[in-house]
Write an enzyme that holds these catalytic residues in place. Sequence first.
Site, mmCIF file in Angstrom:
data_model
loop_
_atom_site.group_PDB
_atom_site.id
_atom_site.type_symbol
_atom_site.label_atom_id
_atom_site.label_comp_id
_atom_site.label_asym_id
_atom_site.label_seq_id
_atom_site.Cartn_x
_atom_site.Cartn_y
_atom_site.Cartn_z
ATOM 1 N N ASP A 163 -5.321 -6.632 6.000
ATOM 2 C CA ASP A 163 -6.526 -5.904 5.606
ATOM 3 C C ASP A 163 -7.643 -6.914 5.316
ATOM 4 O OD1 ASP A 163 -8.228 -3.955 4.765
ATOM 5 O OD2 ASP A 163 -7.143 -3.433 2.942
ATOM 6 N N LYS A 201 3.448 -15.325 2.576
ATOM 7 C CA LYS A 201 3.401 -16.086 1.321
ATOM 8 C C LYS A 201 4.858 -16.383 0.947
ATOM 9 C CE LYS A 201 0.938 -17.702 -2.141
ATOM 10 N NZ LYS A 201 0.068 -18.869 -1.981
ATOM 11 N N ASP A 233 -3.118 -18.058 1.909
ATOM 12 C CA ASP A 233 -4.280 -18.735 1.312
ATOM 13 C C ASP A 233 -4.828 -19.799 2.274
ATOM 14 O OD1 ASP A 233 -1.761 -19.759 0.808
ATOM 15 O OD2 ASP A 233 -2.244 -20.601 -1.149
ATOM 16 N N TYR A 273 0.824 -1.217 0.000
ATOM 17 C CA TYR A 273 0.000 0.000 0.000
ATOM 18 C C TYR A 273 0.856 1.266 0.000
ATOM 19 C CZ TYR A 273 -4.023 -2.993 1.141
ATOM 20 O OH TYR A 273 -5.010 -3.955 1.130
ATOM 21 N N ASP A 328 -10.859 -8.429 8.206
ATOM 22 C CA ASP A 328 -12.285 -8.332 7.879
ATOM 23 C C ASP A 328 -12.937 -9.711 7.943
ATOM 24 O OD1 ASP A 328 -12.251 -5.621 7.495
ATOM 25 O OD2 ASP A 328 -13.329 -5.711 5.581
#
Length: 355
Positions: free
Chosen positions: A247, A190, A223, A140, A251
């Site tokens: 992020d 990852k 994942d 970001y 959620d």
Amino acid sequence: MFKIAVIPGDGIGTEVTSQAVRILKKSSQILNEKFEFVELKAGGIAIDSFGKPLPDETLSAALSCDIVLLGAVGGPKWDNLPYESKPEQALLGLRKSLELYANIRPAVMFDALVESSALKQDIVKGIDIVVVRELTGGIYFGKPATITKEDGIRRGVNTMTYTELEIERIAHTAFRLAKSRNKHVTSVDKANILHTSMLWREVVSGIAKVNYPDVRLDHMYVDNASMQLIRNPKQFDVILTENMFGDILSDEASMLTGSIGMLPSASIGTKHALYEPVHGSAPDIAGKGLANPVASILSAAMLLEYSLKQEELARKIFRAVEIVLNEGYRTADIVSKGTTTLTTEQMGQRIEAAI
Ligand code: NAD
């Protein structure tokens, strides 16, 4: 004396924040400490008054306060403004200026609300997870971040970067938190593909080995983590992850617990901290007394725990929320058969009385 900047913002932001302030006033009586509240404008209301979402007056006052309690910003009235002028820019400006690098989001399932979850009761009952998300690095913020054009073809570019120091400080936040809980950190990355993740895994492992031998550390690919959160969320205690993965996963974790109106958050930096509910300004219910103030009240409890080190009082507030729910009181978003519906203010009053 503690000085707290209060930024109610727009829509239900003002309604829920006033209930959180009610609880902080009660806390100041209990602690016999004076709290000074400095009310500031940001978001749509600041655009209307000052012509920009984060006026200089608001930013400098927030910087001088160290602790910020925020409601929510935004609404349809300002939706058509250019990107740089939208109310939501106030949030990005505050996070950046206050250097808030750690976002802490608990997802706790209250027994009284197990029926509100979209998942089966035996999977969600007893969930108590905290997601620790790195907030000021990663894709970001990495440069270059552009859209270029070559030979008539457009190309979008974002860059994911992390330094060792950025990884170290967020890892310490997660391990310290885990020490006060079930002593288990799951670091999500990852590392089978991304070089930033390979470094992330190496640095996190090193910190765990040297500084936190009493905390169990697992590594999980992002994942798999997104799948495990739905399959068996109770396996997690503290989830440590980078900005973009956090992020998305925070959620996902928060929605396991039912209503968005129940979910608090803290964003912590070296000098400053900002506390806010996870939800937005909810224009669809604003001004009707329908908003659930619990997310904002629990954000105030996090303020007491993290910034003022009043862990016992924070626990008391959490317990007060639990008592009120167990007694069958609900706001409209979490109402179910046989419960009593309260307005935003009545819910705040009930929780205050239960404290
Ligand atoms: P939202 O979180 O405001 O609302 C989503 C849904 O949840 C709505 O149906 C709303 O009524 C309900 N809801 C939210 N909080 C609730 C509460 N406390 N009690 C009961 N019900 C609640 O998200 P949205 O509708 O996507 O966004 C509305 C505005 O808020 C937009 O302008 C958006 O940009 C802004 N927003 C701000 C923040 C923030 O300030 N941190 C975060 C998200 C969205």
